[in-house]
Design an enzyme around this catalytic site. Structure first.
Site, mmCIF file in Angstrom:
data_model
loop_
_atom_site.group_PDB
_atom_site.id
_atom_site.type_symbol
_atom_site.label_atom_id
_atom_site.label_comp_id
_atom_site.label_asym_id
_atom_site.label_seq_id
_atom_site.Cartn_x
_atom_site.Cartn_y
_atom_site.Cartn_z
ATOM 1 N N ALA A 72 24.933 8.724 -33.643
ATOM 2 C CA ALA A 72 26.294 8.216 -33.436
ATOM 3 C C ALA A 72 27.334 9.295 -33.726
ATOM 4 O O ALA A 72 28.390 9.341 -33.088
ATOM 5 C CB ALA A 72 26.542 7.007 -34.337
ATOM 6 N N THR A 73 27.032 10.165 -34.671
ATOM 7 C CA THR A 73 27.983 11.224 -35.037
ATOM 8 C C THR A 73 28.276 12.134 -33.840
ATOM 9 O O THR A 73 29.440 12.443 -33.556
ATOM 10 C CB THR A 73 27.405 12.052 -36.211
ATOM 11 O OG1 THR A 73 27.127 11.151 -37.281
ATOM 12 C CG2 THR A 73 28.361 13.131 -36.658
ATOM 13 N N ASN A 148 30.034 -0.147 -42.718
ATOM 14 C CA ASN A 148 28.776 0.233 -43.373
ATOM 15 C C ASN A 148 28.881 0.107 -44.892
ATOM 16 O O ASN A 148 27.949 0.447 -45.604
ATOM 17 C CB ASN A 148 28.398 1.672 -43.010
ATOM 18 C CG ASN A 148 29.423 2.680 -43.457
ATOM 19 O OD1 ASN A 148 30.605 2.516 -43.159
ATOM 20 N ND2 ASN A 148 29.013 3.707 -44.173
ATOM 21 N N GLN A 176 26.659 0.415 -36.874
ATOM 22 C CA GLN A 176 26.079 -0.666 -37.676
ATOM 23 C C GLN A 176 25.884 -1.955 -36.890
ATOM 24 O O GLN A 176 25.230 -2.872 -37.394
ATOM 25 C CB GLN A 176 26.967 -0.954 -38.908
ATOM 26 C CG GLN A 176 27.002 0.164 -39.928
ATOM 27 C CD GLN A 176 25.653 0.385 -40.627
ATOM 28 O OE1 GLN A 176 24.787 -0.481 -40.648
ATOM 29 N NE2 GLN A 176 25.470 1.564 -41.192
ATOM 30 N N THR A 247 17.172 20.416 -23.281
ATOM 31 C CA THR A 247 16.095 19.424 -23.260
ATOM 32 C C THR A 247 16.431 18.263 -24.190
ATOM 33 O O THR A 247 16.833 18.470 -25.335
ATOM 34 C CB THR A 247 14.771 20.086 -23.686
ATOM 35 O OG1 THR A 247 14.454 21.084 -22.712
ATOM 36 C CG2 THR A 247 13.636 19.078 -23.774
ATOM 37 N N CYS A 337 29.166 7.842 -47.297
ATOM 38 C CA CYS A 337 29.879 8.696 -46.309
ATOM 39 C C CYS A 337 31.196 8.073 -45.849
ATOM 40 O O CYS A 337 31.618 8.290 -44.698
ATOM 41 C CB CYS A 337 29.035 8.974 -45.067
ATOM 42 S SG CYS A 337 27.473 9.754 -45.396
HETATM 43 C C1 LIG Z 1 29.730 3.126 -39.487
HETATM 44 C C2 LIG Z 1 28.899 4.344 -39.207
HETATM 45 N N1 LIG Z 1 29.317 5.244 -38.311
HETATM 46 C C3 LIG Z 1 28.608 6.337 -38.020
HETATM 47 C C4 LIG Z 1 27.404 6.584 -38.636
HETATM 48 C C5 LIG Z 1 26.647 7.810 -38.283
HETATM 49 O O1 LIG Z 1 25.472 7.475 -37.606
HETATM 50 P P1 LIG Z 1 24.380 8.578 -37.274
HETATM 51 O O2 LIG Z 1 23.558 8.748 -38.497
HETATM 52 O O3 LIG Z 1 23.589 7.988 -36.159
HETATM 53 O O4 LIG Z 1 25.102 9.800 -36.883
HETATM 54 C C6 LIG Z 1 26.906 5.684 -39.574
HETATM 55 C C7 LIG Z 1 25.660 5.955 -40.277
HETATM 56 O O5 LIG Z 1 25.376 5.466 -41.324
HETATM 57 C C8 LIG Z 1 27.684 4.523 -39.867
HETATM 58 O O6 LIG Z 1 27.273 3.630 -40.757
#
Ligand SMILES: Cc1ncc(COP(=O)(O)O)c(C=O)c1O
Length: 382
Positions: A72-73, A148, A176, A247, A337
């Protein structure tokens, strides 16, 4: 052992996810979109089928508008850095993960103005406050769908409607919620939807993606080989190749496809109902313990299966360590985080003990977690 750290990554993965990954490595293990031989074609088919599965779970009409990323990041970085330019204004909330906050803070030094709208102590954003923050140069609203830290769900349909009315892009962080809560990109009028593969979509780490609504133009984060238009030195302009250089994590995508199929077979509504019942059971059980504070709205209808607590007189890290050592219960402690969220809910700088429920969490596990917290609270030295 009881695993209640599904908000970090889901565990276990469904057997079919492991099977799909093993099958890929044993029987295919070729590169997609690169060569014309049978195994390369099989690899491309697996990637395309996973893209179709992801499109189906979010009600995306065209699977080619789903881009695969590492997590997601990376998806959020692509959405945010790809869309915003110097002079643009962006609105976000005080419930964001650093995957949103850090790309935004990095862009501030490049001339992007950021407004962080304050949420309530329960973790909710008032759409009227978002509306008030809009300026003539606002280009995007970027929001966390489900917290989260305290699980609060954002009112995305209302904010999506507002964004559409005012001609703004809505970027949603569904790290989430994807797989745990119904998401329909047509209903919520979202322009950019970032998801992760390794949480409630039941895929492996190293998978995720971004849905890009038709007509939304983003600058790529990286450029390189795609297997397409190999005669040209310029990046192809069509999706998904424009954003998928190099890739792909093919074995991961094979697992993600199987994970999404698993979730759709179970039914997102059924998963949501099960997790919601367990969440309320956990909240109610914890509220009944003297010396325990539970954060958020305490209403499973308005949140996902993420529950944060503290025990008076004990640090979150001591609680986490003792849950692991003495009760074999695995959870996450600290700031998760998301420092802005802890400032919002009043738990900065120590953070919380967080239980993250998942597709495989049982009632017995929830009851064991409640009893373990009760035991720790009763034994603590005041
Ligand atoms: C609300 C939220 N956004 C973004 C992320 C980041 O996800 P990823 O680890 O897939 O980059 C998380 C991961 O805990 C999250 O809880």
């Amino acid at each position: 052992m009881i695993y209640l750290d599904n908000a970090a990554t889901s565990r276990p993965k469904p057997p079919e996810v492991l099977q799909a990954m093993t099958d890929f490595m044993n029987n295919v293990c070729a590169n997609s979109g690169r060569s014309g031989h049978r195994l390369a074609i099989q690899a491309s088919r697996i990637v395309y089928e996973a893209r179709e599965s992801v499109a189906r779970i979010f009600n995306v009409a065209d699977p080619l508008r789903v881009i695969f990323t590492m997590n997601a990041t990376e998806s959020l970085n692509l959405a945010i850095s790809g869309a915003l330019r110097s002079g643009d204004h962006v609105i976000t909330s005080s419930m964001e993960h650093n995957s949103v906050m850090r790309p935004l803070r990095a862009l501030e030094s490049r001339g992007v103005e950021v407004t962080v709208v304050q949420c309530s102590e329960q973790g909710f954003l008032d759409p009227e406050d978002v509306e008030k923050a809009i300026k003539p140069d606002t280009r995007m609203i970027v929001l966390n769908h489900g917290s989260n830290v305290v699980g609060s769900l954002a009112l995305v349909a209302e904010i999506g409607h507002l964004a559409r009315e005012r001609g703004l892009l809505l970027t949603l962080d569904t790290a989430q919620t994807a797989g745990a809560y119904p998401i329909d990109v047509q209903e919520i009028e979202v322009d950019l939807l970032a998801f992760t593969g390794h949480k409630s979509l039941c895929g492996p780490p190293g998978t995720g993606g971004l849905y890009i609504r038709e007509g939304v133009q983003l600058e790529a984060l990286k450029w390189g080989g795609t297997g397409s238009r190999s005669d040209e030195e310029y990046q192809p302009d069509f999706l998904p190749d424009k954003y998928e250089s190099g890739t792909l994590n093919l074995v991961g995508i094979a697992g993600l496809g199987a994970g999404v199929e698993y979730v759709m077979r179970e039914g997102v509504d059924n998963i949501r109902k099960r997790e919601s019942d367990l969440t309320q059971r956990l909240i109610d059980g914890l509220l009944d313990i003297h010396g325990v504070k539970v954060y958020g709205c305490l209403d499973a209808d308005r949140q996902i299966g993420v529950v944060s607590l503290n025990i008076d007189g004990m640090s979150p890290s001591e609680v986490g360590l003792r849950l692991d050592d003495e009760y074999q219960i695995l959870c996450r402690v600290g700031l998760h985080c998301a420092p802005a969220v802890h400032r919002t809910v009043g738990t900065f700088p120590d953070g919380t003990v967080r239980f993250g429920l998942g597709t495989f969490t049982t009632e017995d596990e929830i009851d064991a977690a409640i009893e373990a917290v009760r035991d720790l609270a009763e034994k603590r030295k005041l």
